[in-house]
Design an enzyme around this catalytic site. Structure first.
Site, PDB file in Angstrom:
ATOM      1  N   ARG A  78       0.837  -1.207   0.000  1.00 26.42           N
ATOM      2  CA  ARG A  78       0.000   0.000   0.000  1.00 26.42           C
ATOM      3  C   ARG A  78       0.869   1.252   0.000  1.00 26.42           C
ATOM      4  O   ARG A  78       0.541   2.251  -0.644  1.00 26.42           O
ATOM      5  CB  ARG A  78      -0.943  -0.019   1.208  1.00 26.42           C
ATOM      6  CG  ARG A  78      -1.986   1.078   1.139  1.00 26.42           C
ATOM      7  CD  ARG A  78      -3.041   0.931   2.198  1.00 26.42           C
ATOM      8  NE  ARG A  78      -2.499   1.016   3.544  1.00 26.42           N
ATOM      9  CZ  ARG A  78      -3.167   0.698   4.646  1.00 26.42           C
ATOM     10  NH1 ARG A  78      -4.418   0.282   4.551  1.00 26.42           N
ATOM     11  NH2 ARG A  78      -2.626   0.802   5.831  1.00 26.42           N
ATOM     12  N   LYS A 180      -2.558   6.735   1.543  1.00 23.93           N
ATOM     13  CA  LYS A 180      -2.368   7.102   2.949  1.00 23.93           C
ATOM     14  C   LYS A 180      -1.409   8.290   2.983  1.00 23.93           C
ATOM     15  O   LYS A 180      -0.202   8.137   3.216  1.00 23.93           O
ATOM     16  CB  LYS A 180      -1.848   5.890   3.727  1.00 23.93           C
ATOM     17  CG  LYS A 180      -2.132   6.002   5.208  1.00 23.93           C
ATOM     18  CD  LYS A 180      -2.109   4.642   5.867  1.00 23.93           C
ATOM     19  CE  LYS A 180      -2.145   4.736   7.376  1.00 23.93           C
ATOM     20  NZ  LYS A 180      -3.328   5.381   7.935  1.00 23.93           N
TER      21      LYS A 180
HETATM   22  N1  PLP Z   1      -9.147   4.496   7.068  1.00 22.54           N
HETATM   23  C1  PLP Z   1      -8.318   5.469   7.469  1.00 22.54           C
HETATM   24  C2  PLP Z   1      -8.636   6.865   7.085  1.00 22.54           C
HETATM   25  C3  PLP Z   1      -7.172   5.153   8.230  1.00 22.54           C
HETATM   26  O1  PLP Z   1      -6.338   6.111   8.652  1.00 22.54           O
HETATM   27  C4  PLP Z   1      -6.931   3.803   8.560  1.00 22.54           C
HETATM   28  C5  PLP Z   1      -5.717   3.440   9.301  1.00 22.54           C
HETATM   29  O2  PLP Z   1      -4.736   2.999   8.778  1.00 22.54           O
HETATM   30  C6  PLP Z   1      -7.819   2.834   8.123  1.00 22.54           C
HETATM   31  C7  PLP Z   1      -8.926   3.215   7.384  1.00 22.54           C
HETATM   32  C8  PLP Z   1      -7.599   1.395   8.440  1.00 22.54           C
HETATM   33  O3  PLP Z   1      -6.623   0.819   7.622  1.00 22.54           O
HETATM   34  P1  PLP Z   1      -5.779  -0.412   8.141  1.00 22.54           P
HETATM   35  O4  PLP Z   1      -6.751  -1.439   8.569  1.00 22.54           O
HETATM   36  O5  PLP Z   1      -4.990  -0.852   6.971  1.00 22.54           O
HETATM   37  O6  PLP Z   1      -4.948   0.089   9.267  1.00 22.54           O
HETATM   38  C1  COI Z   2      -3.688   3.462  11.636  1.00 25.41           C
HETATM   39  O1  COI Z   2      -4.659   2.825  12.059  1.00 25.41           O
HETATM   40  O2  COI Z   2      -2.583   2.919  11.506  1.00 25.41           O
HETATM   41  C2  COI Z   2      -3.788   4.863  11.269  1.00 25.41           C
HETATM   42  O3  COI Z   2      -2.902   5.322  10.588  1.00 25.41           O
HETATM   43  C3  COI Z   2      -4.942   5.646  11.752  1.00 25.41           C
HETATM   44  C4  COI Z   2      -4.591   6.937  12.396  1.00 25.41           C
HETATM   45  C5  COI Z   2      -3.773   6.791  13.627  1.00 25.41           C
HETATM   46  C6  COI Z   2      -4.041   7.934  11.456  1.00 25.41           C
END
Ligand code: PLP
Ligand code: COI
Length: 337
Positions: A78, A180
């Site tokens: 990602r 991200k």
């Molecule tokens: N959506 C947002 C906006 C986030 O910041 C995060 C955190 O990483 C997620 C979703 C969840 O993604 P993941 O499950 O890959 O951590």
């Molecule tokens: C995560 O869950 O890793 C995120 O980046 C979410 C937040 C702390 C920005």
């Protein structure tokens, strides 16, 4: 002495961070350093034009004392996509994994004990640096990984939190929502502050094109369990492709025998859900008690108790992450200290 059970989600200076520099078209070997202050040019593109991206992942202490990483290649992949969207040189996948291992092992004493259920949060990030002025991609970058022990992101953990549907958008329909990148979070600061000032844990965004469908939470994806036991989660090109959400889709279908679907979640149809939650690396699986939609406050399962399906999803996911439950092939990486 660190009180591992009382940790929230805030900065703690740990001993080592990994840092690598990109210059003249290549990444250097990278190294572990103790200095937690970056010295960068005032012309850095990260400072002026937001040319940066990051990842979020965790290390888990198992009952036998070893350390687990959860699906780390997914974060590497990602981050590569985020880099490409912001015209940055991706950090090679294998080097990314090696660097994560190195920085976690160097900070091993900061990985919380198994019993605490706290974890070591791992934050890889990349910034455009160097002497620049005009709007163009830099030709110099820093890739770094910092780590720190964390507890619950939403202060209540498995206790339900209330959320609020904001009128702001976090990302444009064909913008950077799926990447991200810091800009998405900068645009979420004001709505997030508004939500918190009204005693909500965070806000829920609607799709930026029609404002009729749930998009995601400020720091996590959204899921709901329908009255006929379907795990339903939004599908949208402008949300972050959550690794936790993808894992829950698999677990809901294969371990909980639910039907699963990624699709439209219309805000005027939220009474189709008996339970709802936010999911992500930091959020883990956080039950949503109630959702404020305009003047109407909708309660899902309960404002005080986690629903049974959400709890089973939480137990299955965290059981795998902490090494107590068998993981699907390829999900876990155990580090040798
Ligand atoms: N959506 C947002 C906006 C986030 O910041 C995060 C955190 O990483 C997620 C979703 C969840 O993604 P993941 O499950 O890959 O951590
Ligand atoms: C995560 O869950 O890793 C995120 O980046 C979410 C937040 C702390 C920005």
């Amino acid at each position: 002495m660190t009180d591992w059970k009382q940790l929230g989600f805030s900065y703690i200076r740990t001993d080592y961070r990994f840092i690598s520099y990109y210059k003249n078209g290549e990444w250097d070997e990278g190294q572990l350093i103790t200095d937690n202050v970056l010295h960068i040019s005032e012309g850095s593109t990260a400072l002026h034009y937001g040319q940066q991206c990051f990842e979020g992942m965790k290390a888990y202490r198992r009952a036998d004392g070893q350390i687990n990483l959860f699906r780390p290649y997914e974060n590497a992949k990602r981050m590569k996509k985020s880099c490409e969207r912001l015209v940055m040189p991706p950090y090679p996948e294998e080097k990314f994994i090696e660097a994560v291992k190195k920085v976690v092992l160097a900070n091993e004493k900061w990985v919380p004990p198994y019993e605490s259920r706290s974890t070591l949060y791992i934050r890889p990030f990349m910034i455009g640096v160097g002497d620049n002025l005009g709007i163009h991609a830099s030709d110099e970058y820093i890739f770094s990984i910092i780590v720190m022990p964390v507890g619950s992101y939403f202060k209540n953990g498995l206790y339900p939190s209330n959320f609020y549907v904001t009128e702001y958008d976090r990302a444009a329909p064909r913008g950077t929502g799926a990447s991200k990148v810091g800009g998405n979070y900068a645009s979420g600061l004001l709505p997030g502050k508004e939500a918190k000032s009204r005693n909500f844990a965070d806000c829920v965004y609607l799709d930026p094109e029609t404002h009729t469908k749930i998009e995601e939470v400020g720091a996590a994806n959204f899921f709901g369990i329908t009255h006929d036991n379907e795990f339903l989660t939004p599908k949208s090109p402008s949300i972050l492709n959550s690794i936790t959400r993808r894992s829950l889709l698999w677990l809901a279908e294969n371990r909980l025998n639910l039907s699963v679907r990624e699709g439209d979640v219309f805000i005027d149809q939220i009474d189709q859900f008996k339970e709802a939650g936010a999911c992500g690396t930091a959020a883990v699986v956080s039950p949503i008690g109630g959702l404020q939609v305009g003047d109407h406050f909708h309660v899902f399962y309960s404002e005080e108790v986690v629903g049974p399906v959400t709890k089973r999803l939480y137990n299955e996911l965290t059981g795998i992450q902490f090494g107590d439950i068998d993981a699907p092939e390829g999900w876990m990486m155990t580090l040798n200290s």
